[in-house]
Enzyme design. Sequence first.
Site, PDB file in Angstrom:
ATOM      1  N   ASP A  60       0.658  -1.260   0.057  1.00  0.00           N
ATOM      2  CA  ASP A  60      -0.030   0.014   0.081  1.00  0.00           C
ATOM      3  C   ASP A  60       0.894   1.093  -0.065  1.00  0.00           C
ATOM      4  OD1 ASP A  60      -1.783   2.153   0.673  1.00  0.00           O
ATOM      5  OD2 ASP A  60      -2.882   0.913   2.039  1.00  0.00           O
ATOM      6  N   HIS A  61       0.878   1.865  -1.155  1.00  0.00           N
ATOM      7  CA  HIS A  61       1.787   3.074  -1.122  1.00  0.00           C
ATOM      8  C   HIS A  61       1.578   4.322  -0.471  1.00  0.00           C
ATOM      9  CE1 HIS A  61       5.338   4.979  -2.897  1.00  0.00           C
ATOM     10  NE2 HIS A  61       4.848   4.965  -4.226  1.00  0.00           N
TER      11      HIS A  61
END
Length: 432
Positions: free
Chosen positions: A404-405
Amino acid sequence: MSEIKTINLPNVGDFDEIEIIEVLIVPNDEVQAEDSIIVLESDKATMEIPSPFAGKIQSVMVNVGDRIREGTAIATIEVAGAVSVAETPAAEVEKPAEVKAPVAEAPKAAAVPPAASKPAAPASNTERSGNQIHASPSIRRYARELGVMLDQVIGSGAKGRISKQDVKAFIKTAMSDGGRPSSGGGVAISAMPEIDFSKFGEIEIKELSRIKKISGAHLHRSWVNVPHVTQFDEADITDLEAFRKSLAKEAEKRGVRLTPLVFLMKAVASALQAFPEFNASLENTGERLILKKYINIGVAVDTPNGLMVPVIRDVDKKGLFDLAEEVGATAGRARDGKLLPADMQGGCFSISSLGGIGGTQFTPIVNAPEVAILGVPRAKMQPVYQADGSFKPRLILPLCLSYDHRVIDGAQGARFITYLSQVITDIRRVLL
Ligand code: CAO
């Protein structure tokens, strides 16, 4: 010889008390093992509780609206020479029985699909006998309030029973079909057009399994809400494979299969300890990270009914043989449809291993609310360049890390996978 047994509420997950929204039995009803007897609803999920026995209901001790907990007596049943579905000994009826798949939102801490055991075969409207609609009075009232014709709703429960979630899904689809944007966690996506494929040739309609419907919704939600990045790397597992093979006899003696997966789980546990942001969940506000002090790893299991992700707890504290035994037993229960919702909750990170099947790379979807997942394709012998200018055959394992950036930036992702690759290449590093 018949016997009267009490059916108690099994463990259905992290609930103190949970409300009954439907009672599906009355005294003198004949039920089969696994027939649903009551429907429970929390703020996160609805789930049908099946009878662990076949027999005749003698008395029903609960009512709609009651809040019950694990062990609460639901009904008594006259059983002919009985053993439960889960082969529960007669004296242990309070043991958890199989619980059918929750049909609503994933519990916050659930591993991928918040699906549970063997799903009831969903029936389409056309399959319903005499067009009979199976829905409780509360669902009928709910549908009436929203102006939904129940004969147009496909029920996902046993015998096509319609749940609140089915009505909601119907409304969502109807809205999308109208070309209006549908909300998916704040993202507006216009619906795909409905196409009559029979215009182009012969077709067949196949209903998705209940687990596929549930996991599909969860995967879509994760895909849409989580900005994904997938980082690739590889590890030289030649030495690891030699070590694994050297343990094969011992594993056989203990009756377990020692596959590369358990070594990977240990390596991932070590990497999660070294990089705590990967062992975390983002609060819904998007402003705070919840760091977990336990290391529970979800393992994607391919079952005849679809993908399930049971969670193996405290991986950092368990040895290889214990993990192998637990993974084998858990994957077996997943395939037999015997997992409970609680078995799929509390994960911190997931591993999706397709190594036993094949492929060179893939991009796994983060199992939100976790923040990262490791995809493992098949290892393959490759010529590896050596410092002296020669090439040596080495067994190389590809690694695919999706994250999850919002939580993990690219440099952290690269550091994590590099560390992981080093630990897998030299598994002794787990001890550091
Ligand atoms: N490279 C090479 N060989 C591998 C390997 C890899 N990465 N991973 C496993 N293998 C080998 C195993 O060693 C085993 O061979 P041996 O019996 O000779 O030792 C063989 O492949 C089969 O392994 P397996 O798949 O039965 O066992 P596992 O422990 O690797 O995996 C489980 C268990 C439950 C994860 C697996 O059976 C499964 O269901 N995988 C599918 C997961 C999935 O669907 N993921 C996609 C999710 S996203 O849509």
